[in-house]
Design a protein around this motif. Structure first.
Motif, mmCIF file in Angstrom:
data_model
loop_
_atom_site.group_PDB
_atom_site.id
_atom_site.type_symbol
_atom_site.label_atom_id
_atom_site.label_comp_id
_atom_site.label_asym_id
_atom_site.label_seq_id
_atom_site.Cartn_x
_atom_site.Cartn_y
_atom_site.Cartn_z
ATOM 1 N N LYS A 27 3.949 8.324 -1.212
ATOM 2 C CA LYS A 27 2.659 9.031 -1.222
ATOM 3 C C LYS A 27 1.509 8.158 -1.712
ATOM 4 O O LYS A 27 0.657 8.581 -2.471
ATOM 5 N N GLY A 28 1.528 6.886 -1.278
ATOM 6 C CA GLY A 28 0.460 5.958 -1.612
ATOM 7 C C GLY A 28 0.781 5.018 -2.757
ATOM 8 O O GLY A 28 0.166 3.959 -2.891
ATOM 9 N N LEU A 29 1.746 5.364 -3.590
ATOM 10 C CA LEU A 29 2.059 4.539 -4.752
ATOM 11 C C LEU A 29 2.547 3.156 -4.345
ATOM 12 O O LEU A 29 2.035 2.138 -4.824
ATOM 13 N N LEU A 30 3.529 3.070 -3.429
ATOM 14 C CA LEU A 30 4.057 1.774 -3.013
ATOM 15 C C LEU A 30 3.171 1.082 -1.981
ATOM 16 O O LEU A 30 3.481 -0.015 -1.539
ATOM 17 N N ARG A 57 6.499 6.055 -13.848
ATOM 18 C CA ARG A 57 5.233 5.526 -13.322
ATOM 19 C C ARG A 57 4.998 4.104 -13.838
ATOM 20 O O ARG A 57 4.576 3.227 -13.083
ATOM 21 N N ASP A 58 5.305 3.870 -15.112
ATOM 22 C CA ASP A 58 5.172 2.519 -15.657
ATOM 23 C C ASP A 58 6.082 1.549 -14.899
ATOM 24 O O ASP A 58 5.666 0.441 -14.565
ATOM 25 N N LEU A 63 6.856 -2.773 -10.816
ATOM 26 C CA LEU A 63 7.359 -3.203 -9.509
ATOM 27 C C LEU A 63 6.197 -3.594 -8.602
ATOM 28 O O LEU A 63 6.254 -4.607 -7.905
ATOM 29 N N LEU A 64 5.139 -2.812 -8.601
ATOM 30 C CA LEU A 64 3.965 -3.134 -7.782
ATOM 31 C C LEU A 64 3.352 -4.476 -8.163
ATOM 32 O O LEU A 64 2.924 -5.234 -7.292
ATOM 33 N N VAL A 129 12.925 -4.124 -13.009
ATOM 34 C CA VAL A 129 12.158 -3.007 -13.588
ATOM 35 C C VAL A 129 12.971 -1.726 -13.668
ATOM 36 O O VAL A 129 12.538 -0.745 -14.253
ATOM 37 N N GLY A 130 14.178 -1.720 -13.071
ATOM 38 C CA GLY A 130 15.062 -0.564 -13.152
ATOM 39 C C GLY A 130 14.631 0.609 -12.299
ATOM 40 O O GLY A 130 14.838 1.756 -12.641
ATOM 41 N N LEU A 131 14.059 0.313 -11.144
ATOM 42 C CA LEU A 131 13.536 1.375 -10.279
ATOM 43 C C LEU A 131 14.072 1.236 -8.878
ATOM 44 O O LEU A 131 14.149 0.138 -8.346
#
Length: 132
Positions: A27-30, A57-58, A63-64, A129-131
């Motif tokens: 939804k736009g985050l990545l 979110r952190d 990751l970003l 980052v564990g995601l």
């Protein structure tokens, strides 16, 4: 193979099924469109999802940061990296990407396969980052 849905891709592989993934850009985050300080407007549904709150979110923003670094050192944009990584998963045949404007479509249309070195860099970043 692991995935954010608790093994859906692995289960599909066991049944020799193909997978169609959605929310490829979260939804736009990545896509890199939602900064650390972004405040969602009243009525926006995104804050209701774990990925848009707290530690998740952190982690997503860490990751970003890494995806931006990879993008700066490659011919790919951050959205192309996100989509290309999803499409590189075994048994994933389609990545559904939402777009509201033509320029968003232009960035991802005809997404080329990512090379193995780039995929490895993304995997290392997401594990660090564990995601996902």
């Amino acid at each position: 193979q692991t995935d954010s849905q608790g093994g859906v891709i692995a289960a599909a592989a066991d049944l020799n099924l193909e997978v169609h993934v959605f929310w490829t850009l979260m939804k736009g985050l990545l896509a890199g469109k939602i900064g650390r300080d972004h405040r969602f407007q009243e009525g926006d549904s995104r804050p209701g999802y774990d990925i848009f709150r707290g530690e998740k979110r952190d982690q997503a923003h860490r990751l970003l940061d890494r995806l931006h670094q990879i993008a700066n050192e490659s011919p790919y944009t951050v959205p192309q990296l996100s989509i290309g990584w999803a499409l590189a998963r075994e048994h994933v045949c389609t990545a559904v990407v939402g777009a509201r404007r033509p320029d968003q479509v232009d960035d991802v249309i005809g997404q080329m396969a990512l090379d193995s070195a780039t995929l490895e860099r993304i995997d290392v970043a997401r594990k660090d980052v564990g995601l996902f």
